[in-house]
Design a protein around this motif. Structure first.
Motif, PDB file in Angstrom:
ATOM      1  N   MET A   1       0.826  -1.207   0.000  1.00  0.00           N
ATOM      2  CA  MET A   1       0.000   0.000   0.000  1.00  0.00           C
ATOM      3  C   MET A   1       0.865   1.264   0.000  1.00  0.00           C
ATOM      4  SD  MET A   1      -3.075   0.992  -0.176  1.00  0.00           S
ATOM      5  CE  MET A   1      -4.069   2.450   0.071  1.00  0.00           C
ATOM      6  N   GLU A   2       1.921   1.249   0.812  1.00  0.00           N
ATOM      7  CA  GLU A   2       2.811   2.399   0.857  1.00  0.00           C
ATOM      8  C   GLU A   2       3.526   2.584  -0.474  1.00  0.00           C
ATOM      9  OE1 GLU A   2       3.119   4.666   3.114  1.00  0.00           O
ATOM     10  OE2 GLU A   2       1.635   3.726   4.430  1.00  0.00           O
ATOM     11  N   GLY A   3       3.858   1.465  -1.145  1.00  0.00           N
ATOM     12  CA  GLY A   3       4.495   1.577  -2.451  1.00  0.00           C
ATOM     13  C   GLY A   3       3.589   2.221  -3.477  1.00  0.00           C
ATOM     14  N   LEU A   4       2.285   1.914  -3.436  1.00  0.00           N
ATOM     15  CA  LEU A   4       1.332   2.531  -4.353  1.00  0.00           C
ATOM     16  C   LEU A   4       1.182   4.017  -4.069  1.00  0.00           C
ATOM     17  CD1 LEU A   4      -0.700   2.109  -6.645  1.00  0.00           C
ATOM     18  CD2 LEU A   4      -2.417   1.561  -4.899  1.00  0.00           C
ATOM     19  N   VAL A   5       1.211   4.395  -2.799  1.00  0.00           N
ATOM     20  CA  VAL A   5       1.119   5.813  -2.430  1.00  0.00           C
ATOM     21  C   VAL A   5       2.321   6.579  -2.980  1.00  0.00           C
ATOM     22  CG1 VAL A   5       1.183   7.414  -0.490  1.00  0.00           C
ATOM     23  CG2 VAL A   5      -0.306   5.413  -0.401  1.00  0.00           C
ATOM     24  N   LEU A   6       3.505   6.022  -2.823  1.00  0.00           N
ATOM     25  CA  LEU A   6       4.705   6.683  -3.339  1.00  0.00           C
ATOM     26  C   LEU A   6       4.681   6.779  -4.863  1.00  0.00           C
ATOM     27  CD1 LEU A   6       7.445   5.072  -1.052  1.00  0.00           C
ATOM     28  CD2 LEU A   6       6.432   7.349  -0.857  1.00  0.00           C
ATOM     29  N   LEU A   7       4.183   5.716  -5.518  1.00  0.00           N
ATOM     30  CA  LEU A   7       4.101   5.730  -6.978  1.00  0.00           C
ATOM     31  C   LEU A   7       3.144   6.812  -7.470  1.00  0.00           C
ATOM     32  CD1 LEU A   7       4.838   4.444  -9.690  1.00  0.00           C
ATOM     33  CD2 LEU A   7       2.963   2.824  -9.344  1.00  0.00           C
ATOM     34  N   ASN A   8       1.978   6.924  -6.833  1.00  0.00           N
ATOM     35  CA  ASN A   8       1.022   7.961  -7.226  1.00  0.00           C
ATOM     36  C   ASN A   8       1.577   9.357  -6.984  1.00  0.00           C
ATOM     37  OD1 ASN A   8      -0.883   6.095  -8.027  1.00  0.00           O
ATOM     38  ND2 ASN A   8      -1.954   6.080  -6.072  1.00  0.00           N
ATOM     39  N   ALA A   9       2.252   9.538  -5.866  1.00  0.00           N
ATOM     40  CA  ALA A   9       2.818  10.849  -5.561  1.00  0.00           C
ATOM     41  C   ALA A   9       3.871  11.259  -6.582  1.00  0.00           C
ATOM     42  CB  ALA A   9       3.414  10.849  -4.150  1.00  0.00           C
ATOM     43  N   LEU A  10       4.757  10.334  -6.936  1.00  0.00           N
ATOM     44  CA  LEU A  10       5.816  10.650  -7.894  1.00  0.00           C
ATOM     45  C   LEU A  10       5.272  10.801  -9.311  1.00  0.00           C
ATOM     46  CD1 LEU A  10       8.662   8.283  -6.618  1.00  0.00           C
ATOM     47  CD2 LEU A  10       8.538  10.764  -6.391  1.00  0.00           C
ATOM     48  N   ALA A  11       4.359   9.909  -9.728  1.00  0.00           N
ATOM     49  CA  ALA A  11       3.824   9.962 -11.092  1.00  0.00           C
ATOM     50  C   ALA A  11       3.030  11.243 -11.331  1.00  0.00           C
ATOM     51  CB  ALA A  11       2.953   8.738 -11.352  1.00  0.00           C
ATOM     52  N   THR A  12       2.246  11.661 -10.358  1.00  0.00           N
ATOM     53  CA  THR A  12       1.448  12.866 -10.522  1.00  0.00           C
ATOM     54  C   THR A  12       2.331  14.098 -10.637  1.00  0.00           C
ATOM     55  OG1 THR A  12      -0.291  11.842  -9.193  1.00  0.00           O
ATOM     56  CG2 THR A  12      -0.431  14.210  -9.552  1.00  0.00           C
ATOM     57  N   ARG A  13       3.331  14.196  -9.807  1.00  0.00           N
ATOM     58  CA  ARG A  13       4.238  15.346  -9.880  1.00  0.00           C
ATOM     59  C   ARG A  13       5.064  15.328 -11.165  1.00  0.00           C
ATOM     60  NH1 ARG A  13       3.149  14.208  -4.676  1.00  0.00           N
ATOM     61  NH2 ARG A  13       3.044  15.944  -3.184  1.00  0.00           N
ATOM     62  N   LEU A  14       5.381  14.151 -11.665  1.00  0.00           N
ATOM     63  CA  LEU A  14       6.087  14.061 -12.939  1.00  0.00           C
ATOM     64  C   LEU A  14       5.212  14.564 -14.083  1.00  0.00           C
ATOM     65  CD1 LEU A  14       8.578  13.152 -14.530  1.00  0.00           C
ATOM     66  CD2 LEU A  14       7.578  10.855 -14.648  1.00  0.00           C
ATOM     67  N   LEU A  15       3.932  14.244 -14.054  1.00  0.00           N
ATOM     68  CA  LEU A  15       3.010  14.775 -15.066  1.00  0.00           C
ATOM     69  C   LEU A  15       2.927  16.292 -14.991  1.00  0.00           C
ATOM     70  CD1 LEU A  15       0.060  12.206 -14.899  1.00  0.00           C
ATOM     71  CD2 LEU A  15       1.758  12.437 -16.707  1.00  0.00           C
ATOM     72  N   PHE A  16       2.906  16.841 -13.790  1.00  0.00           N
ATOM     73  CA  PHE A  16       2.888  18.291 -13.634  1.00  0.00           C
ATOM     74  C   PHE A  16       4.132  18.929 -14.257  1.00  0.00           C
ATOM     75  CE2 PHE A  16       0.139  18.054  -9.525  1.00  0.00           C
ATOM     76  CZ  PHE A  16      -0.974  17.817 -10.304  1.00  0.00           C
ATOM     77  N   VAL A  17       5.290  18.329 -14.007  1.00  0.00           N
ATOM     78  CA  VAL A  17       6.546  18.885 -14.535  1.00  0.00           C
ATOM     79  C   VAL A  17       6.569  18.805 -16.059  1.00  0.00           C
ATOM     80  CG1 VAL A  17       9.042  18.555 -14.605  1.00  0.00           C
ATOM     81  CG2 VAL A  17       7.842  18.437 -12.423  1.00  0.00           C
ATOM     82  N   LEU A  18       6.160  17.679 -16.627  1.00  0.00           N
ATOM     83  CA  LEU A  18       6.173  17.521 -18.078  1.00  0.00           C
ATOM     84  C   LEU A  18       5.232  18.520 -18.752  1.00  0.00           C
ATOM     85  CD1 LEU A  18       6.255  13.619 -18.444  1.00  0.00           C
ATOM     86  CD2 LEU A  18       8.132  15.232 -18.743  1.00  0.00           C
TER      87      LEU A  18
END
Length: 372
Positions: A1-18
């Motif tokens: 569960m914690e791994g999914l939370v970290l993945l969502n946090a990083l993926a969303t911020r990466l989309l913002f940067v792109l």
């Protein structure tokens, strides 16, 4: 569960940067100045926020406020401002669009021929990517700016959905917030596309600045979660009277009303009325959305009055209730022993419980000799 939370946090911020980098790229293409790439440094704030969130919050969000969305606004809004202010290329001629389509067809045809002659799949992929970028560069600037506005609002909604929620908001409240964001985004997109496309508006730089300021001001509601979060009212707050009960019980409704009146519908109504009254910009859609903003403001004020009357009625004692404690009409009175204090059986010596009386003497002569 914690791994999914970290993945969502990083993926969303990466989309913002792109997405913000795409906006910076369009600014450099339009302005023909490479130093506009310095706008990409604004993403360092989002990178710093990501590191702090992962370290102290394990990727989860904060209560009442989303720093990631706020920093995404800071990174993308300056690029949209520059694109909107570069109005020389906003209106595309039919000839330029035809040339873009012809170039696109020609470049689409050449890779097809080359791909049949080459055997290396990597070279085909690279050439296809170059053609794709070249086709994007030939797209009309007006279409590019509108597309960035549309994807910007979609990114706000999808990003808020993907970001891990914190302890201050539930999934039910998040679904309500996303539905509010969908309606808000549609109104904001209509506001910018409707007003900035008018030639009379483009001829007045001060008016363009005013519209962009109102548009930026309306974006500040997206990082907030206050419109769906209710606060439990403690007894100490409700005992303070009408105002304490009103602001505590209806905190989420008051934030929703305030955002609508002061951040979105109220400012949008003012701008549309100025366009119609002073600049003589009148069309069917402008009149419709001005009437819509007016109705929303009036209904929000009506709801505010209804909530105030409800809180007033709750803070007052009921009209048919008891007048006070022990029949004293709400006034303080001397506390004696009530029949409930006696218990189920009457006790001797408690016939006159309210006040003590002097002990009477057995002598009938009236001499105040105390009893032995």
């Amino acid at each position: 569960m914690e791994g999914l939370v970290l993945l969502n946090a990083l993926a969303t911020r990466l989309l913002f940067v792109l997405h913000s980098l795409v906006g910076v790229w369009r600014v450099t293409e339009v302005k023909k100045e490479p130093w506009y790439w310095l706008l990409a440094l604004l993403n360092l704030l989002l990178f710093l926020e990501t590191v702090l969130t992962l370290k102290f919050k394990s990727g989860r969000g904060y209560k009442w406020f989303s720093p990631a969305i706020f920093l995404y606004l800071i990174s993308i809004v300056p690029s949209l401002w520059l694109l909107e202010m570069h109005h020389e290329t906003q209106y595309c001629s039919i000839q330029s669009e035809e040339n873009s389509q012809n170039a696109s067809r020609k470049e689409d045809f050449n890779p097809t021929l080359m791909s049949s002659e080459q055997t290396n799949g990597t070279d085909d992929l690279i050439k296809t990517a170059k053609v794709f970028v070249s086709n994007l560069s030939t797209v009309c600037e007006k279409v590019w700016t509108l597309g960035l506005h549309q994807t910007f609002l979609l990114m706000l909604i999808i990003g808020r959905w993907l970001l891990p929620i914190g302890g201050g908001i539930t999934r039910d409240q998040l679904s309500q917030l996303l539905l509010i964001f969908v309606g808000t985004a549609a109104d904001i997109l209509e506001f910018t596309s409707e007003t900035l496309e008018e030639q009379n508006v483009r001829n007045s730089p001060a008016l363009v600045y005013a519209i962009l300021i109102i548009w930026t001001w309306s974006m500040l509601q997206f990082p907030l979660d206050l419109a769906v979060q209710s606060v439990a009212c403690p007894v100490s707050v409700t005992a303070r009277g009408f105002l304490g009960l009103f602001f505590c019980r209806y905190s989420a409704d008051l934030w929703n009303i305030g955002i609508s009146v002061f951040i979105q519908d109220g400012p949008f109504l003012v701008v549309r009325l100025i366009l119609m009254a002073h600049f003589k910009v009148i069309n069917q859609m402008l009149v419709f959305f001005a009437a819509k903003n007016f109705l929303v403001v009036v209904l929000q004020l009506y709801r505010l009055a209804v909530l105030a009357l409800g809180a007033r009625a709750s803070s007052q004692p009921p009209a048919g209730g008891p007048r006070g404690q022990h029949g004293c009409g709400g006034q303080p009175c001397e506390r004696g022993l009530s029949p409930q204090d006696w218990g189920s059986e009457p006790q001797e010596g408690l016939a006159l419980p309210l006040r003590a009386t002097p002990v009477a003497s057995d002598d009938t002569s009236g001499d105040p000799h105390p009893a032995p």
